[in-house]
Design a protein around this motif. Structure first.
Motif, mmCIF file in Angstrom:
data_model
loop_
_atom_site.group_PDB
_atom_site.id
_atom_site.type_symbol
_atom_site.label_atom_id
_atom_site.label_comp_id
_atom_site.label_asym_id
_atom_site.label_seq_id
_atom_site.Cartn_x
_atom_site.Cartn_y
_atom_site.Cartn_z
ATOM 1 N N LEU A 44 0.803 -1.228 0.000
ATOM 2 C CA LEU A 44 0.000 0.000 0.000
ATOM 3 C C LEU A 44 0.837 1.280 0.000
ATOM 4 C CD1 LEU A 44 -2.857 -1.168 2.362
ATOM 5 C CD2 LEU A 44 -2.995 -0.740 -0.095
ATOM 6 N N GLN A 45 2.173 1.149 0.016
ATOM 7 C CA GLN A 45 2.995 2.360 -0.070
ATOM 8 C C GLN A 45 2.738 3.057 -1.409
ATOM 9 O OE1 GLN A 45 7.009 0.979 0.469
ATOM 10 N NE2 GLN A 45 6.729 0.511 2.637
ATOM 11 N N GLN A 46 2.331 4.309 -1.346
ATOM 12 C CA GLN A 46 2.062 5.100 -2.558
ATOM 13 C C GLN A 46 1.069 4.405 -3.488
ATOM 14 O OE1 GLN A 46 3.762 8.458 -3.420
ATOM 15 N NE2 GLN A 46 3.232 8.092 -1.288
ATOM 16 N N THR A 47 0.173 3.629 -2.911
ATOM 17 C CA THR A 47 -0.743 2.828 -3.714
ATOM 18 C C THR A 47 -2.125 2.835 -3.067
ATOM 19 O OG1 THR A 47 1.095 1.407 -4.347
ATOM 20 C CG2 THR A 47 -1.112 0.528 -4.700
ATOM 21 N N ARG A 48 -3.160 3.083 -3.885
ATOM 22 C CA ARG A 48 -4.511 3.088 -3.351
ATOM 23 C C ARG A 48 -4.963 1.687 -2.988
ATOM 24 N NH1 ARG A 48 -6.779 8.066 -4.312
ATOM 25 N NH2 ARG A 48 -5.417 9.326 -5.629
ATOM 26 N N GLN A 51 -6.212 -0.456 -5.802
ATOM 27 C CA GLN A 51 -5.186 -1.025 -6.681
ATOM 28 C C GLN A 51 -4.416 -2.136 -5.973
ATOM 29 O OE1 GLN A 51 -2.126 1.731 -8.032
ATOM 30 N NE2 GLN A 51 -1.334 0.298 -9.537
ATOM 31 N N GLY A 52 -4.181 -1.994 -4.682
ATOM 32 C CA GLY A 52 -3.357 -2.951 -3.959
ATOM 33 C C GLY A 52 -4.082 -4.218 -3.556
ATOM 34 N N TYR A 55 -3.509 -7.505 -5.410
ATOM 35 C CA TYR A 55 -2.129 -7.960 -5.236
ATOM 36 C C TYR A 55 -1.960 -8.610 -3.862
ATOM 37 C CZ TYR A 55 -0.689 -5.614 -9.537
ATOM 38 O OH TYR A 55 -0.550 -5.246 -10.843
ATOM 39 N N TRP A 81 4.403 -9.103 -8.477
ATOM 40 C CA TRP A 81 4.326 -7.655 -8.242
ATOM 41 C C TRP A 81 4.035 -6.887 -9.534
ATOM 42 C CZ3 TRP A 81 4.758 -5.731 -3.287
ATOM 43 C CH2 TRP A 81 4.840 -4.331 -3.156
ATOM 44 N N LEU A 84 2.375 -3.170 -10.267
ATOM 45 C CA LEU A 84 2.186 -2.328 -9.080
ATOM 46 C C LEU A 84 3.144 -1.134 -9.065
ATOM 47 C CD1 LEU A 84 1.633 -4.001 -5.603
ATOM 48 C CD2 LEU A 84 0.267 -2.277 -6.773
ATOM 49 N N TYR A 86 7.048 0.863 -8.599
ATOM 50 C CA TYR A 86 8.056 1.005 -7.529
ATOM 51 C C TYR A 86 8.598 -0.373 -7.150
ATOM 52 C CZ TYR A 86 6.855 5.926 -6.862
ATOM 53 O OH TYR A 86 6.664 7.264 -7.033
#
Length: 366
Positions: A44-48, A51-52, A55, A81, A84, A86
């Motif tokens: 979830l780092q820098q990810t909604r 979207q996460g 994954y 990954w 996703l 990064y």
DNA sequence: AATCCGGGGTT
DNA sequence: AACCCAGGATT
């Protein structure tokens, strides 16, 4: 007359009450497993969340335990990954799983301070794991926390300055309840994500409407303060897609550039996306002189990253002869069958091109 | 302190 | 097109 202590309690109590009434039911909130909490936080780092979420489900399914993740091949972790972004997160995820498995008997360290020493775990993620899994009262400062705290309390420190993190960390540290740090951290993030949003925050139904600095001063759109915008530059990438029957020739990216560890094609960069006969390249020259055929030149795809605009063109070259195949393998290119190609990690734009290209081939057959 | 690193959804 | 997302590592 309220004293400052009761004001602080009012904030965390109100926030946590809002959370209990409005929280989404997310899978990583129904576990005390540090492995699953860690996994969700890295994803979830820098990810909604939207979207996460798929994954997270893929990872927990493929790698039920941290040992499964540690024992996996790097390529398989990267392939899971894929899409996703990064990708250093995925490499550090794998590295961290190995460290925990080999050096920590499969158990995460239980303090914020120790968690920070692990690869991929920084101030936010360390605080999230420490509070969610181990109830340590350390504030998790993510983008939501910055926004909520800056608006409610009128904190106008510039998020572009590195010293600002400590200001918010200490401010939130004054507010986090010792007996309920996990709900507090979850609540401030959920409130920022769902209610106190960047655009059009729902101030009319906000529990802080009578005490919010930004609402009182009509500064919701000015807070939080962030002066520096990330600069976007352009890159032009030209991919020579060498094909021989159903095999494609790929290269694994290394170095400090984008997409480290992912596979793409033979890449030439220039100031533009030239026509194939404008390209001067030794390998291409040799191949064409040995019977290779240019079978397709794609249009220019625009692929946008957060800090780059990529202009990408694909040139499919049918290499024809096995002598040419040897030439490619001597140039560090690796042949993959069309089916095997699906199993290796690729940048999303490469995956998209292959789907379109192979799809067109299928359409021609039909 | 500044820069790098993805892809996607919202406005 | 601009913004920003449950940020961290490297220079």
């Amino acid at each position: 007359m309220e004293n400052s202590t009761s004001n602080k309690q009012h904030f965390s109590n109100t926030l946590i009450n809002w959370y209990h009434q409005n929280k989404r039911n997310l899978p990583w909130r129904n576990t005390t497993s540090a492995y699953h909490i860690w996994l969700s936080e890295i994803i979830l780092q820098q990810t909604r969340v939207s979207q996460g979420l798929p994954y997270y489900q893929q990872f927990t399914e493929k790698f039920p335990t941290i040992q499964d993740l540690a024992n996996a091949q790097e390529d398989e972790v990267m392939r899971t990954w894929q899409g996703l972004g990064y990708y250093s997160r995925a490499r550090n995820l794998h590295k961290c799983a190995k460290i925990i498995t080999e050096n920590f008997l499969g158990k995460f360290p239980e303090s914020y301070k120790e968690l920070l020493k692990l690869p991929g775990i920084g101030p936010y993620t360390g605080a999230a794991i420490a509070s969610f899994a181990f109830k340590e009262p350390v504030p998790a400062i993510d983008g939501n926390a910055y926004r909520v705290l800056s608006r409610v309390f009128g904190l106008d420190h510039d998020l572009s300055e590195s010293k600002t993190f400590r200001k918010f960390f200490e401010a939130s540290g004054q507010l986090i309840p010792d007996n309920n740090p996990d709900d507090y951290n979850q609540a401030i993030m959920e409130f920022g994500a769902m209610h106190c949003t960047p655009k059009n925050p729902n101030c009319q139904e906000c529990p802080f409407i009578s005490s919010c600095f930004a609402y009182e001063n009509n500064q919701q759109h000015l807070l939080p303060v962030k002066t520096k915008k990330t600069k976007v530059s352009k890159r032009h990438m030209n991919y020579l897609v060498f094909r021989h029957a159903d095999t494609f020739f790929m290269k694994q990216r290394s170095g400090k550039d984008i997409w480290q560890g992912l596979y793409d094609f033979y890449c030439l960069e220039s100031e533009n996306n030239p026509d194939i006969n404008e390209i001067e390249d030794k390998l291409l020259f040799s191949l064409l002189n040995s019977g290779a055929i240019v079978e397709h030149e794609s249009t220019v795809y625009k692929h946008v990253l957060s800090h780059r605009q990529l202009f990408i063109r694909f040139y499919v070259i049918d290499v024809q002869s096995s002598a040419n195949v040897q030439m490619l393998e001597q140039s560090d290119l690796i042949a993959f069958e069309k089916e095997t190609l699906e199993e290796i990690p690729k940048p999303i734009i490469i995956d998209k091109f292959l789907k379109i290209y192979n799809g067109e081939q299928n359409l021609l057959i039909l």
